[in-house]
Design an enzyme around this catalytic site. Sequence first.
Site, PDB file in Angstrom:
ATOM      1  CG  HIS A 211     -30.966 -71.728 -12.720  1.00 58.29           C
ATOM      2  ND1 HIS A 211     -30.960 -72.787 -13.294  1.00 58.29           N
ATOM      3  CD2 HIS A 211     -30.029 -71.863 -11.585  1.00 58.29           C
ATOM      4  CE1 HIS A 211     -30.085 -73.410 -12.868  1.00 58.29           C
ATOM      5  NE2 HIS A 211     -29.646 -72.771 -12.024  1.00 58.29           N
ATOM      6  N   PRO A 212     -33.427 -67.512 -10.736  1.00 54.10           N
ATOM      7  CG  PRO A 212     -33.671 -66.155  -8.777  1.00 54.10           C
ATOM      8  CD  PRO A 212     -33.170 -67.604  -9.388  1.00 54.10           C
TER       9      PRO A 212
END
Length: 537
Positions: A474-475
């Site tokens: 989940h960057p």
Amino acid sequence: MNNNNDASEFDYVIVGAGSAGCVLANRLSADGKHTVLLLEAGPKDTNLWIHVPVGYGKLFKDKSVNWMYQTEPEPGLNGRQVFQPRGKVLGGSSSINGLLYVRGQHEDYDRWRQRGNAGWGYDDVLPYFKKAENQQRGGDKYHGTGGPLPVSDWRHADPLSEAFVVAAAETGIPTNPDFNGVAQEGAGFFQTTTQRGRRASSAFSYLRPARKRSNLHVETSALAQRILFEGHRARAVEYRQEGRVRTARARKEILVSSGAYNSPQLLQLSGVGPADLLKSHGIEVVLDAQGVGNDLQDHLQVRLVTRCAKTITLNDIVNHPVRRVMAGLQYAALRKGPLTIAAGTSGAFFKTSPRLASPDIQIHFLPFSTDKMGEKLHAQSGFTASVCQLRPESRGSLRIRSADPSVAPEIRINYLATETDRRAFIDGIRILRKILAAPALKAYAVGEVDPGPKVASDDELLDFCRRTGSTVYHPTSTCRMGNDPLAVVDQRLRVRGIEGLRVVDASIMPDLMSGNTNAPTIMIAEKASDMILEDAR
């Protein structure tokens, strides 16, 4: 659809056909008034495993559809590099992700608004979540029907996943039938971006219905090399396709939707970023934008593996030739069964401290076990439950290593850099262990395999996190929205100090929200589409 790019001039040029780019392509081409070019570095989404939900495990290390990035050695994880899969295909990461539909907490978006981002509070974004959604359960105050994105319940009865929800209730965590409704807190089943047992990526949901439009052009295997400027106005995108360098001019705007790694990379390659970095690579500085590539955040997960007393896990199906064939036949005939397993079947959101206003931990429960995600399942029966801290304080950076766009960027996430982050994992594991020891799981749980009961003190648990912790993919936040000098985009997602250029994807999030990033990224693109069309009038 006409794929001939001889025109080479369009109203809008979109770079990246991922969760956001496919939404933009659909919405901006819908009224027929604007010509739109969508560029994707990867291939078409024809790989069979993209469309089977459990296929995400097969795509984890498939470089034909995956950028397969690595972080630099992470100080907080004993110097380990952490693998960072990212979609490189039509649909982007929505074509290879774990399919969970989790929007995050109402408070996340209200916090964005409180940080000066007017128009991004929960009440502002809810209509866009609803607009996107075709909710299997029907519409209500929090959910929409008739939107492009199918949101569905899981199509497989699994006693282990059900027992986890009951076990959580036995430890005092309430049962929650809808993590995306009134409140997130509680235990229950995840919904997924699937339609009748098939993955519904943004390419499937948004792009496919739009591809017959003559004003939408889609180019695959087209790697954007740089944005071309006249002064401080973005004018064109230079891209490489089949060994040729081509240029697409934008009459109105260029929209960068390449994700939290590739969007800041493209800006830096184009001369928009920290001046010292750009000069060190011989790139002419268009705008000294120190914030481009800063504030990188990601969710870390730490996985606990438990041996199962009954041969009912996915391990047992995959490792048994007859059961494996039966599961395949069940999926082929009914689109049901174990092949519909997403990257979390049931799960929970809870607070590690009563002082917290909202949950800080997410649990993903999975009826299988493996040493590393994307690798072979264990020979013995087993199941997994992972702890994910929802709001990490740690922030990192993304920096180009070269002026060559094919060179992977330098990724530093700085996992576990703060005491808050370290404490959340220690406390989160302790609460998860209570759930796994509750009566409802007694009939199934033989004993903890990893890390095992000998790992018990705070120091031992933290060491386990450092040795085994990995990304939940989940960057965000590398082109952060805001009003301060380091903010990259404004509230309308326009790159500050540049004309004709917006960033529309998870990189604009002011900070990481409390859940999975796909649903919020689609919401961002829905909202951006309206703003872009308003500004074009």
